[in-house]
Write an enzyme that holds these catalytic residues in place. Structure first.
Site, mmCIF file in Angstrom:
data_model
loop_
_atom_site.group_PDB
_atom_site.id
_atom_site.type_symbol
_atom_site.label_atom_id
_atom_site.label_comp_id
_atom_site.label_asym_id
_atom_site.label_seq_id
_atom_site.Cartn_x
_atom_site.Cartn_y
_atom_site.Cartn_z
ATOM 1 N N MET A 1 0.858 -1.115 -0.052
ATOM 2 C CA MET A 1 0.058 0.114 -0.224
ATOM 3 C C MET A 1 0.822 1.398 -0.042
ATOM 4 S SD MET A 1 -3.450 -0.840 2.114
ATOM 5 C CE MET A 1 -2.712 -0.683 3.814
ATOM 6 N N GLY A 2 2.203 1.304 -0.547
ATOM 7 C CA GLY A 2 2.920 2.324 -0.610
ATOM 8 C C GLY A 2 3.397 2.591 0.857
ATOM 9 N N HIS B 1 9.050 1.177 3.596
ATOM 10 C CA HIS B 1 10.019 1.205 4.331
ATOM 11 C C HIS B 1 10.763 -0.161 4.209
ATOM 12 C CE1 HIS B 1 7.446 -1.533 6.610
ATOM 13 N NE2 HIS B 1 6.542 -0.885 6.509
ATOM 14 N N HIS C 1 9.127 -3.266 3.699
ATOM 15 C CA HIS C 1 8.518 -3.542 2.340
ATOM 16 C C HIS C 1 9.724 -3.962 1.376
ATOM 17 C CE1 HIS C 1 5.349 -0.689 3.642
ATOM 18 N NE2 HIS C 1 4.879 -1.528 3.226
ATOM 19 N N GLN D 1 5.483 -11.792 7.001
ATOM 20 C CA GLN D 1 5.032 -12.442 8.221
ATOM 21 C C GLN D 1 4.622 -11.470 9.277
ATOM 22 O OE1 GLN D 1 7.864 -15.348 10.463
ATOM 23 N NE2 GLN D 1 6.378 -14.262 12.482
ATOM 24 N N ASP E 1 2.016 -9.557 8.937
ATOM 25 C CA ASP E 1 0.861 -9.504 8.768
ATOM 26 C C ASP E 1 0.658 -11.176 8.569
ATOM 27 O OD1 ASP E 1 -0.274 -6.911 8.304
ATOM 28 O OD2 ASP E 1 1.490 -6.883 7.294
ATOM 29 N N SER F 1 6.391 -0.450 10.363
ATOM 30 C CA SER F 1 4.801 -0.370 9.738
ATOM 31 C C SER F 1 4.872 1.139 9.363
ATOM 32 C CB SER F 1 3.982 -0.644 10.957
ATOM 33 O OG SER F 1 2.659 -0.099 10.424
ATOM 34 N N SER F 2 4.151 1.179 8.241
ATOM 35 C CA SER F 2 3.620 2.556 7.687
ATOM 36 C C SER F 2 2.774 3.097 8.649
ATOM 37 C CB SER F 2 3.073 2.418 6.230
ATOM 38 O OG SER F 2 3.516 1.560 5.505
HETATM 39 P P1 AMP Z 1 1.340 -3.171 3.612
HETATM 40 O O1 AMP Z 1 1.806 -2.107 2.669
HETATM 41 O O2 AMP Z 1 1.084 -2.649 4.900
HETATM 42 O O3 AMP Z 1 0.030 -3.473 2.905
HETATM 43 O O4 AMP Z 1 2.499 -4.179 3.496
HETATM 44 C C1 AMP Z 1 2.723 -4.616 2.223
HETATM 45 C C2 AMP Z 1 3.571 -5.998 2.520
HETATM 46 O O5 AMP Z 1 4.730 -5.677 3.388
HETATM 47 C C3 AMP Z 1 2.708 -7.052 3.086
HETATM 48 O O6 AMP Z 1 3.147 -8.395 2.909
HETATM 49 C C4 AMP Z 1 3.335 -6.638 4.900
HETATM 50 O O7 AMP Z 1 3.351 -8.209 5.622
HETATM 51 C C5 AMP Z 1 4.744 -6.576 4.439
HETATM 52 N N1 AMP Z 1 5.360 -5.851 5.592
HETATM 53 C C6 AMP Z 1 4.668 -4.843 6.157
HETATM 54 N N2 AMP Z 1 5.703 -4.592 7.394
HETATM 55 C C7 AMP Z 1 6.522 -5.403 7.390
HETATM 56 C C8 AMP Z 1 7.782 -5.654 8.118
HETATM 57 N N3 AMP Z 1 8.057 -4.708 9.247
HETATM 58 N N4 AMP Z 1 8.587 -6.396 7.877
HETATM 59 C C9 AMP Z 1 8.558 -7.415 6.852
HETATM 60 N N5 AMP Z 1 7.387 -7.128 5.846
HETATM 61 C C10 AMP Z 1 6.448 -6.250 6.165
#
Ligand code: AMP
Length: 282
Positions: free
Chosen positions: A32-33, A36, A39, A150, A152, A187-188
């Protein structure tokens, strides 16, 4: 080299089919952009494992509930692309909402049963939105492998179950949680935290470390471990806890006795920010 950028489904698909025609193994990293290092670890895994890596950037409205942070969710496409440039991504697919959900869009995926506990209780429509958009992304970008974090954990189980149940011709790779040096999972949403909340937030990973340590020692009673984790969150001033749970790693059902492979999961509100984290025991 700068990755190709498209906001259009048909163009993204064309790029990917071209790569497949050249016999390239295609990796997809859905995001979702507000990228960090968490990602980027998935992106690097894809670049390592695959010949052609696609990163999608789409803040999916259907996975947010009423009153959640869809509007406020951090968006910075320019910075995201800059970060992806250095890693070796081939294509960035960054559609707008209308490109993914046309006006009369009404088909959704009924998520697998593993979506029901934990997040499913507190965010009832979340995984319907996730499963629907992820299947759409898989159809637009017919990848060989999709990479998920992992971080999520329940989401990874939902996607794995959907891929198995619907015979999708691809595999799912789950990558480890990337953390700050003090343990806080990247986390974003960490961007929402005030300095004081940032200090409190580290209690989530500390509580998980407690769970891991207890399960490695004499204590395998899940209720006792959960009680210690909850006490640690309370001590840090985190009172609004959605769940502290120890579950089996397949169905995510609560276990009475923690064993190697059991998952400890937390969802809690730190100020106005809802954070999740997890760790594997044993
Ligand atoms: P999101 O942008 O939050 O939807 O995350 C996109 C992907 O990045 C998802 O598969 C998340 O599980 C992964 N992700 C988010 N935070 C982390 C993290 N701290 N470590 C590893 N993967 C992450």
């Amino acid at each position: 080299m700068a990755p190709a950028l498209t906001i259009r489904r048909d163009e993204a698909r064309r790029y990917v089919l071209q790569a497949k025609l050249q016999d390239k193994k295609v990796g997809l990293v859905p995001t979702m952009g507000a990228l960090h290092q968490g990602h980027l670890s998935l992106v690097k895994a894809s670049c390592f494992d695959c010949d052609y890596t696609v990163v999608s950037i789409f803040v999916n409205p259907t996975q947010f509930g009423p009153g959640e942070d869809y509007e406020a969710y951090p968006r910075d496409l320019e910075r995201d692309i800059q970060q992806l440039q250095d890693v070796g991504v081939d294509l960035v697919f960054a559609p707008d909402t209308g490109e993914i959900y046309h006006e009369r869009h009404s088909t959704t995926i009924n998520p697998p049963s593993v979506a029901e506990p934990l997040e499913g209780v507190h965010r009832p429509h979340h995984f319907r939105g996730v499963a629907t958009v992820v299947l759409k992304l898989f159809n637009i970008v017919p990848a060989d492998v999709a990479f998920f974090g992992q971080k999520d954990f329940q989401q990874t189980r939902v996607i794995e179950a959907m891929v198995a149940d619907l015979d999708l011709p691809m595999s799912i790779q789950v990558c480890p949680v990337i953390r700050e040096s003090d343990g806080l999972a990247l986390s974003s949403r960490n961007a929402y935290l005030t300095d004081c909340e940032r200090t409190q937030a580290v209690a989530l990973s500390q509580a998980l470390t407690t769970a891991v340590k207890m399960s490695r020692g004499e204590q395998n009673d899940a209720a006792a471990i959960c009680a210690a984790m909850t006490a640690q969150l309370h001590q840090a001033g985190i009172i609004r806890i959605d769940y502290v749970a120890i579950v089996d790693p397949v169905h995510l059902r609560p276990v009475e006795i923690a064993s190697p492979g059991s998952m400890a999961l937390i969802a809690a509100h730190v100020g106005a920010t809802r954070l999740i984290d997890n760790a594997r025991l044993g």
